[in-house]
Design a protein around this motif. Structure first.
Motif, short mmCIF file in Angstrom:
data_model
loop_
_atom_site.label_atom_id
_atom_site.label_comp_id
_atom_site.label_asym_id
_atom_site.label_seq_id
_atom_site.Cartn_x
_atom_site.Cartn_y
_atom_site.Cartn_z
N PHE A 43 50.19 18.42 40.10
CA PHE A 43 48.71 18.37 40.09
C PHE A 43 48.13 19.40 41.05
CE2 PHE A 43 44.80 16.74 42.01
CZ PHE A 43 44.01 16.56 40.88
N LEU A 44 48.69 19.53 42.24
CA LEU A 44 48.15 20.45 43.23
C LEU A 44 48.32 21.91 42.81
CD1 LEU A 44 49.35 18.63 46.47
CD2 LEU A 44 47.01 18.82 45.63
N GLN A 45 49.43 22.22 42.17
CA GLN A 45 49.61 23.59 41.68
C GLN A 45 48.59 23.91 40.59
OE1 GLN A 45 53.88 24.81 41.14
NE2 GLN A 45 54.29 22.74 41.89
N GLU A 46 48.33 22.95 39.69
CA GLU A 46 47.31 23.17 38.67
C GLU A 46 45.92 23.23 39.29
OE1 GLU A 46 47.62 23.80 35.51
OE2 GLU A 46 49.81 23.71 35.57
N ALA A 54 43.33 26.20 38.70
CA ALA A 54 41.99 25.95 38.14
C ALA A 54 40.92 26.62 38.98
CB ALA A 54 41.74 24.45 38.05
N ARG A 55 41.15 26.74 40.27
CA ARG A 55 40.18 27.39 41.16
C ARG A 55 39.93 28.85 40.77
NH1 ARG A 55 37.99 30.73 43.29
NH2 ARG A 55 37.24 31.04 45.42
N LEU A 58 34.35 29.01 38.71
CA LEU A 58 34.51 28.47 40.06
C LEU A 58 34.62 29.58 41.11
CD1 LEU A 58 37.07 25.63 39.26
CD2 LEU A 58 34.61 25.40 39.58
N ASN A 59 33.96 30.68 40.86
CA ASN A 59 34.06 31.80 41.80
C ASN A 59 33.49 31.48 43.18
OD1 ASN A 59 35.26 33.45 39.88
ND2 ASN A 59 33.30 34.21 39.11
N PRO A 88 35.36 26.96 47.37
CA PRO A 88 36.26 27.38 48.45
C PRO A 88 37.62 27.82 47.91
CG PRO A 88 35.17 25.31 49.00
CD PRO A 88 34.85 25.60 47.57
N SER A 89 38.17 28.86 48.48
CA SER A 89 39.51 29.30 48.07
C SER A 89 40.53 28.23 48.43
CB SER A 89 39.86 30.63 48.74
OG SER A 89 39.90 30.48 50.14
N CYS A 90 41.54 28.09 47.58
CA CYS A 90 42.51 27.00 47.72
C CYS A 90 43.91 27.56 47.56
CB CYS A 90 42.23 25.93 46.67
SG CYS A 90 43.38 24.55 46.66
N ALA A 91 44.84 27.08 48.38
CA ALA A 91 46.24 27.51 48.30
C ALA A 91 47.14 26.30 48.54
CB ALA A 91 46.53 28.59 49.34
#
Length: 330
Positions: free
Chosen positions: A193-196, A200-201, A206-207, A210-213
């Motif tokens: 789920f977290l990788q997806e 999705a970000r 969704l520009n 917040p950036s997500c890693a």
């Protein structure tokens, strides 16, 4: 699914007391538990119909977090600023609780809409208390400064004996979540789920988010953090919050979403698991029906005959144990 900041249980009790006359009152002493082990204790007596005691117990903090007088830093100031003269903070709180407030119903606004807004704010005490340190840091981010007397990274409690980390800077605030799950299936689903979630970000719509890693190893910002705090089984999620994410009335929503992120992930993991179980059960049922339809007619007749004989033998056995023959006579 986004969790609501106000406690429905607490709000219903507050509304029932605020909108009913003293002649309809009854003594009240009840407890409630919300997600992440936040506990409420509500007390009301007809001897003092305008007063109500609300006690709040927070998740057990790990050693790396900083609590002042049993509460996260900034919590007392946040409660006083939000509730004003309607609520009085009792010192010390009731045994076993981090915060006890005395609510004076007679000081609620006369206007019904304003009164409801105050009650919703009081029922959102969880958001106010647990989100207070993060709100202090993000308020300074809006003015592109760093909150004074704050370390290079701050550990904030959000689950029993678990924390997430905030790294404040003048132009950004980095939030890192160590993700832990008790069940091995939940761990696998959460990692997927977290990788997806990260992928999705990157979509065009969704520009501005917040950036997500996500990574299995802790990010370099957590160098020096206690080893126990970094012991995870589902990796680390990192968000970078910019001033644009806390401006124009976005601050409260951003604080709430960040402080309940683990609960948000847990909800979707459990929902995915339940959905897959439902699909598997339906698939098994459809396969059994297909196998039944594929049986030859003779085999179906033989199977029905065997089932009938078994039922007759079972009935005869029951009758004999009860002292009757096959005709039901004693």
């Amino acid at each position: 699914m986004l969790l609501q900041s106000s406690s429905r249980f607490l709000l219903k009790i507050l509304e029932s007391r605020a909108y009913s006359g003293p002649e309809k009152g009854v003594d009240l002493d009840c407890h409630s538990v919300e997600f992440d082990d936040v506990r409420y204790h509500i007390q009301f007596s007809v001897k003092s119909p305008q007063l109500m005691l609300i006690s709040v117990s927070l998740p057990t903090p790990p050693p790396e977090t900083v609590f002042i007088a049993g509460l996260p830093f900034g919590a007392i100031e946040a409660v006083k600023a939000a509730y004003g003269g309607v609520v009085q903070i009792l010192d010390p709180p009731k045994d076993g609780y981090n915060l006890t407030m005395k609510l004076n119903l007679s000081k609620l606004p006369a206007n019904e809409e304003q009164r409801h807004a105050v009650l919703v704010k009081i029922s959102s005490v969880r958001e106010l208390v647990l989100g207070a340190p993060l709100k202090v840091i993000l308020k300074h981010l809006a003015s592109k400064t760093v909150a004074p007397n704050v370390d290079s990274f701050v550990a904030l409690v959000h689950r029993p004996k678990e924390s997430y980390f905030v790294i404040p800077q003048a132009d950004r605030v980095t939030i890192v979540y160590p993700m832990r799950f008790m069940d091995s299936v939940d761990t696998v689903l959460a990692m997927s789920f977290l990788q997806e979630f990260v992928e999705a970000r990157r979509t065009a719509g969704l520009n501005n988010a917040p950036s997500c890693a996500w990574s299995l190893s802790p990010p370099p910002e957590l160098k020096g953090a206690p080893a126990d705090a970094l012991a995870v089984n589902a990796g680390f999620v990192t968000f970078v919050i910019l001033p644009s994410h806390v401006e124009s009335g976005k601050l409260d929503r951003t604080v709430w979403c960040l402080s309940t992120f683990h609960a948000y992930v847990s909800y979707h993991v459990k929902s995915s698991e339940a959905f897959m179980h439902t699909r598997m059960r339906r698939r098994v049922e459809s396969l059994i029906q297909a196998l039944d339809r594929a049986k030859p007619d003779a085999e179906k007749t033989q199977t029905k005959g065997q089932e009938k004989s078994f039922k007759q033998l079972l009935l005869q056995s029951i009758n004999q144990e009860g002292g009757t023959d096959e005709h039901g006579r004693t």
